[in-house]
Write a protein that holds these residues in place. Structure first.
Motif, PDB file in Angstrom:
ATOM      1  N   ILE B  21       0.696  -1.064   0.144  1.00 34.73           N
ATOM      2  CA  ILE B  21       0.014  -0.032   0.063  1.00 34.73           C
ATOM      3  C   ILE B  21       1.006   1.128  -0.063  1.00 34.73           C
ATOM      4  O   ILE B  21       0.502   2.199  -0.810  1.00 34.73           O
ATOM      5  CB  ILE B  21      -0.963   0.067   1.042  1.00 34.73           C
ATOM      6  CG1 ILE B  21      -2.212  -1.005   1.051  1.00 34.73           C
ATOM      7  CG2 ILE B  21      -1.516   1.256   1.351  1.00 34.73           C
ATOM      8  CD1 ILE B  21      -3.190  -0.968   1.919  1.00 34.73           C
ATOM      9  N   LYS B  23       4.007   1.701  -1.044  1.00 36.97           N
ATOM     10  CA  LYS B  23       5.062   1.585  -2.105  1.00 36.97           C
ATOM     11  C   LYS B  23       4.431   1.490  -3.613  1.00 36.97           C
ATOM     12  O   LYS B  23       5.318   1.503  -4.395  1.00 36.97           O
ATOM     13  CB  LYS B  23       6.096   0.845  -1.709  1.00 36.97           C
ATOM     14  CG  LYS B  23       7.244   1.368  -0.918  1.00 36.97           C
ATOM     15  CD  LYS B  23       8.429   0.781  -0.993  1.00 36.97           C
ATOM     16  CE  LYS B  23       9.665   1.400  -0.797  1.00 36.97           C
ATOM     17  NZ  LYS B  23      10.859   0.937  -0.785  1.00 36.97           N
ATOM     18  N   ASN B  24       3.181   0.906  -3.653  1.00 33.44           N
ATOM     19  CA  ASN B  24       3.062   0.169  -4.946  1.00 33.44           C
ATOM     20  C   ASN B  24       3.627  -1.262  -4.908  1.00 33.44           C
ATOM     21  O   ASN B  24       4.481  -1.352  -4.354  1.00 33.44           O
ATOM     22  CB  ASN B  24       3.220   0.978  -6.014  1.00 33.44           C
ATOM     23  CG  ASN B  24       2.343   1.446  -7.025  1.00 33.44           C
ATOM     24  OD1 ASN B  24       1.084   1.136  -6.827  1.00 33.44           O
ATOM     25  ND2 ASN B  24       2.639   2.292  -7.953  1.00 33.44           N
ATOM     26  N   GLU B  26       4.799  -2.948  -7.396  1.00 30.19           N
ATOM     27  CA  GLU B  26       5.846  -2.847  -8.399  1.00 30.19           C
ATOM     28  C   GLU B  26       7.001  -2.952  -7.569  1.00 30.19           C
ATOM     29  O   GLU B  26       8.439  -3.159  -7.592  1.00 30.19           O
ATOM     30  CB  GLU B  26       5.827  -2.276  -9.426  1.00 30.19           C
ATOM     31  CG  GLU B  26       4.985  -2.868 -10.547  1.00 30.19           C
ATOM     32  CD  GLU B  26       3.585  -2.251 -10.690  1.00 30.19           C
ATOM     33  OE1 GLU B  26       3.195  -1.653  -9.445  1.00 30.19           O
ATOM     34  OE2 GLU B  26       2.727  -2.516 -11.581  1.00 30.19           O
ATOM     35  N   GLN B  27       7.161  -1.626  -6.794  1.00 27.53           N
ATOM     36  CA  GLN B  27       8.255  -0.996  -6.094  1.00 27.53           C
ATOM     37  C   GLN B  27       8.857  -2.004  -4.906  1.00 27.53           C
ATOM     38  O   GLN B  27       9.828  -1.751  -4.401  1.00 27.53           O
ATOM     39  CB  GLN B  27       7.910   0.216  -5.699  1.00 27.53           C
ATOM     40  CG  GLN B  27       7.523   1.065  -6.688  1.00 27.53           C
ATOM     41  CD  GLN B  27       8.464   1.801  -7.541  1.00 27.53           C
ATOM     42  OE1 GLN B  27       9.540   2.374  -7.264  1.00 27.53           O
ATOM     43  NE2 GLN B  27       7.996   1.985  -8.735  1.00 27.53           N
ATOM     44  N   HIS B 108      -4.125  -0.838  -6.924  1.00 28.60           N
ATOM     45  CA  HIS B 108      -2.754  -1.275  -6.845  1.00 28.60           C
ATOM     46  C   HIS B 108      -2.650  -2.809  -7.432  1.00 28.60           C
ATOM     47  O   HIS B 108      -2.078  -3.177  -8.410  1.00 28.60           O
ATOM     48  CB  HIS B 108      -2.171  -1.338  -5.580  1.00 28.60           C
ATOM     49  CG  HIS B 108      -1.763   0.044  -5.073  1.00 28.60           C
ATOM     50  ND1 HIS B 108      -0.696   0.255  -3.828  1.00 28.60           N
ATOM     51  CD2 HIS B 108      -2.051   1.205  -5.459  1.00 28.60           C
ATOM     52  CE1 HIS B 108      -0.623   1.525  -3.599  1.00 28.60           C
ATOM     53  NE2 HIS B 108      -1.351   2.164  -4.539  1.00 28.60           N
ATOM     54  N   ASN B 111      -3.799  -2.828 -11.167  1.00 29.77           N
ATOM     55  CA  ASN B 111      -2.845  -1.915 -11.977  1.00 29.77           C
ATOM     56  C   ASN B 111      -1.434  -3.127 -12.012  1.00 29.77           C
ATOM     57  O   ASN B 111      -1.138  -3.237 -13.003  1.00 29.77           O
ATOM     58  CB  ASN B 111      -2.219  -0.834 -11.469  1.00 29.77           C
ATOM     59  CG  ASN B 111      -3.231   0.354 -11.735  1.00 29.77           C
ATOM     60  OD1 ASN B 111      -3.779   0.356 -12.793  1.00 29.77           O
ATOM     61  ND2 ASN B 111      -3.212   1.179 -10.687  1.00 29.77           N
ATOM     62  N   ILE B 113      -1.745  -6.539 -11.642  1.00 34.52           N
ATOM     63  CA  ILE B 113      -2.298  -7.716 -12.565  1.00 34.52           C
ATOM     64  C   ILE B 113      -2.439  -7.431 -14.077  1.00 34.52           C
ATOM     65  O   ILE B 113      -1.768  -8.213 -14.977  1.00 34.52           O
ATOM     66  CB  ILE B 113      -3.711  -8.172 -12.093  1.00 34.52           C
ATOM     67  CG1 ILE B 113      -3.272  -9.021 -10.703  1.00 34.52           C
ATOM     68  CG2 ILE B 113      -4.134  -9.307 -12.900  1.00 34.52           C
ATOM     69  CD1 ILE B 113      -2.709 -10.277 -10.712  1.00 34.52           C
ATOM     70  N   HIS B 115      -0.255  -5.382 -15.744  1.00 29.04           N
ATOM     71  CA  HIS B 115       1.142  -5.131 -16.160  1.00 29.04           C
ATOM     72  C   HIS B 115       1.746  -6.705 -15.968  1.00 29.04           C
ATOM     73  O   HIS B 115       2.778  -6.637 -16.506  1.00 29.04           O
ATOM     74  CB  HIS B 115       1.549  -3.935 -15.722  1.00 29.04           C
ATOM     75  CG  HIS B 115       1.414  -2.930 -16.078  1.00 29.04           C
ATOM     76  ND1 HIS B 115       0.434  -2.035 -15.405  1.00 29.04           N
ATOM     77  CD2 HIS B 115       1.340  -2.092 -17.322  1.00 29.04           C
ATOM     78  CE1 HIS B 115      -0.044  -0.891 -16.321  1.00 29.04           C
ATOM     79  NE2 HIS B 115       0.677  -0.853 -17.324  1.00 29.04           N
TER      80      HIS B 115
END
Lengths: 207, 207
Positions: B21, B23-24, B26-27, B108, B111, B113, B115
């Protein structure tokens, strides 16, 4: 005519735009943008100090296009306020069909900015342009008196503002659809957008 | 009582959730999740082969909670279909206020999934649970006949489905707000959600 420098910048912006949409802004690197636009990485840094600045410029190009298109479409002085609002929603449906990249990019850009510690330098100008989209809506924001096509007993400013943000969010969510869950494909996206348009218009217009 | 293994898994999931939550997805890295949950990175890999699987488990926990809450709230057989739909929207408003993490995480996760090249292994089960949220809606999806609180002349299934996705998208967009542009703060988010609720209900109910 464009100078070589401008052409190079256009090329970098275009390759950045494509990569930002394909990969998400976080995942895209200057190295890959440099490779795709056939320039050295240093050239990109000379024009854009960091990814946020480059993402900002791409966002500005999209918003400027949108505001110009909208101003033209909503320029007919004979249109009532309700007709103008309908034209706005029809325009969004057209963008959804023909330029879905716009909504996808704005979604990526919003997420990117929400997670950035620092806002790009032109962010204020961008905010103002975004606000212009809302401003061209039916002229209701410009302080003009409402014509009698819209129900004067409702809070028109809040309704139009809320419908605008809701409609854009729906477009973005529908574009992600299919990419996410398969149950999501139960109804046709355009039918769903038209349904929302209908209930907004019903709510706004004089009963 | 929970075994030590279960407690350790709960702890990893909770630290993963917080980091995803903040950081996203991905990060966030396994190294950082391991550090925050005070276990070795290898322990995380033993339980979750990759970040997608871990993100999936966190998403499932959220959706299971939501479906359980909703089933309880919509269990009163005396409620008309329109009352049930109102209760659903009121529930979302409560989640928006008290558990905003839910909507933020789902955004999050969607988004992430969208990508990802590969879907996590439990994704089908997750899809089914998500669909259960829609199914508990007013029973309209279960094939039961509509009671006479809802207008039988409209396509109720499509309307309820569209309103559900639109309302969730709006909640997510409103939560991003403030984090993004300052002009976005013009109206109170709760007022905007209540306006949308009102126009959905007006559209659905018998005129």
């Amino acid at each position: 005519m464009k100078s070589n420098k401008e052409k190079r910048q256009d090329n970098i912006k275009e390759e950045a735009r494509k990569l930002f949409i394909k990969k998400n802004i976080e995942q895209a690197t200057f190295a890959e943008i440099a490779k795709n636009s056939k320039v050295g990485e240093a050239t990109i840094y000379r024009n854009y100090p960091n990814k946020g600045e480059l993402a900002m410029v791409v966002a500005m190009d999209y918003v400027t296009d949108l505001v110009n298109d909208l101003e033209e479409r909503l320029s007919n002085k004979k249109d009532t306020h309700i007709v103008k609002f309908e034209k706005l929603l029809d325009y969004y449906i057209e963008v959804f069909i023909n330029k879905p990249d716009y909504f996808i990019y704005m979604e990526h850009f919003d997420n990117f900015i929400a997670h950035s510690s620092e806002k790009p330098s032109d962010f204020n100008e961008y905010e103002k342009s975004l606000y212009n989209i809302v401003k061209v809506l039916c002229d209701v924001y410009s302080g003009e008196k409402l014509d009698n096509s819209i129900d004067a007993n409702i809070n028109v400013e809040m309704a139009v503002y809320t419908f605008n943000i809701t409609f854009i969010s729906l477009c973005q969510k529908l574009l992600l659809r299919g990419k996410i869950t398969s149950t999501d494909l139960r109804f046709d996206a355009i039918d769903e957008l038209k349904l929302m348009k209908k209930i907004y218009i019903d709510y706004l217009k004089v009963k």
